[in-house]
Design an enzyme around this catalytic site. Sequence first.
Site, mmCIF file in Angstrom:
data_model
loop_
_atom_site.group_PDB
_atom_site.id
_atom_site.type_symbol
_atom_site.label_atom_id
_atom_site.label_comp_id
_atom_site.label_asym_id
_atom_site.label_seq_id
_atom_site.Cartn_x
_atom_site.Cartn_y
_atom_site.Cartn_z
ATOM 1 C CE LYS A 223 -4.360 -1.827 1.541
ATOM 2 N NZ LYS A 223 -5.345 -1.981 2.607
ATOM 3 N NE ARG A 257 -7.308 -8.090 1.038
ATOM 4 C CZ ARG A 257 -6.832 -7.272 0.113
ATOM 5 N NH1 ARG A 257 -5.812 -6.479 0.368
ATOM 6 N NH2 ARG A 257 -7.397 -7.229 -1.084
HETATM 7 C C1 7PJ Z 1 -8.099 -4.324 2.151
HETATM 8 C C2 7PJ Z 1 -9.137 -5.149 1.773
HETATM 9 C C3 7PJ Z 1 -7.740 -4.260 3.535
HETATM 10 C C4 7PJ Z 1 -9.496 -5.845 3.937
HETATM 11 C C5 7PJ Z 1 -8.350 -4.133 0.038
HETATM 12 C C6 7PJ Z 1 -5.448 -3.125 -1.606
HETATM 13 C C7 7PJ Z 1 -6.785 -2.506 -1.620
HETATM 14 N N1 7PJ Z 1 -9.838 -5.903 2.645
HETATM 15 N N2 7PJ Z 1 -9.284 -5.020 0.437
HETATM 16 N N3 7PJ Z 1 -8.478 -5.038 4.373
HETATM 17 N N4 7PJ Z 1 -7.600 -3.708 1.046
HETATM 18 N N5 7PJ Z 1 -10.156 -6.558 4.845
HETATM 19 O O1 7PJ Z 1 -5.242 -4.317 -1.403
HETATM 20 O O2 7PJ Z 1 -4.470 -2.322 -1.816
HETATM 21 O O3 7PJ Z 1 -6.847 -3.531 3.982
HETATM 22 S S1 7PJ Z 1 -8.170 -3.639 -1.624
#
Ligand code: 7PJ
Length: 284
Positions: A223, A257
């Site tokens: 990010k 994640r």
């Molecule tokens: C997140 C997400 C996060 C959860 C995305 C990216 C943007 N779901 N989906 N937490 N970010 N739970 O991966 O840069 O931080 S999409």
Amino acid sequence: MAAVINSKDKLLNLSTLSIMGILNITPDSFSDGGKFAQIDAALAQVEQMIVDGASIIDIGGESTRPDAKEVSIEDELARVIPLLKAVKERFNVVVSIDTSKAEVMGAAIEQGADIINDVRALQNNNCLAVLAQSDIPVCLMHMQGLPRTMQQQPCYNDLINNIKQFFEQRIQACEQAGINKQRLILDVGFGFGKTLAQNYQLLANMKQFKSFNLPLLSGTSRKSMIGNLLHCDVQQRMVGSIATAIIAAQQGANILRVHDVKETMDAIKVLQATVQYSLLTEEK
Ligand code: 7PJ
């Protein structure tokens, strides 16, 4: 703390750390011509992530980048559902669906999704009702504002407490709709309406969110909080991402994640060995 979260036939043991591998699907991945080749490529990516140590695969069909176009229900269904089916047919892995649309949630649950991961925390129309009809876990993420404008002027009078209040409200809304609190996973939402300083303040204080006695998910991988700190583009963010993953783990995160599953797993194993062998030393 809900150490074990029950998702249908599978038990996710959250007393240890779980790695959630992000499955990239690009907007034009599923144009008719390339459909089968693209699904094959995605399945190969899933297989590699499982080999590398991912116990959850996160599939998302909507980009939440500020400059991204909105995706219609039809397009999102067309991107996500065939892939979900293919992954469930081929692998015995927990599959999470990253969506904010009730229609996509419903279809995904029907096709065997194990977790719904919603960056809008079930605030869109009908989402609470759809989830109340099922019994799978849901990740509630905090976001200030909406993707298109959220980074313009993030503003909190008390960052940690404002986010805690948001979680309290969403937990209450879930319970009122008939979604048991024990099904919920919380996520502070790195990069979603937060300045660089606020993102790192949250990372440093993630432990405070353990007060809800619910599993915590942390998503920092690649990010801007890493890119803007290190002044590097997205391909150069792996080392910074792993550093944030280790800090999150030390702060009590239960699910990480990530894009780089193998490398994150290596770093986590080093952390876990350190914690384990530290027990050999008696305190003086
Ligand atoms: C997140 C997400 C996060 C959860 C995305 C990216 C943007 N779901 N989906 N937490 N970010 N739970 O991966 O840069 O931080 S999409």
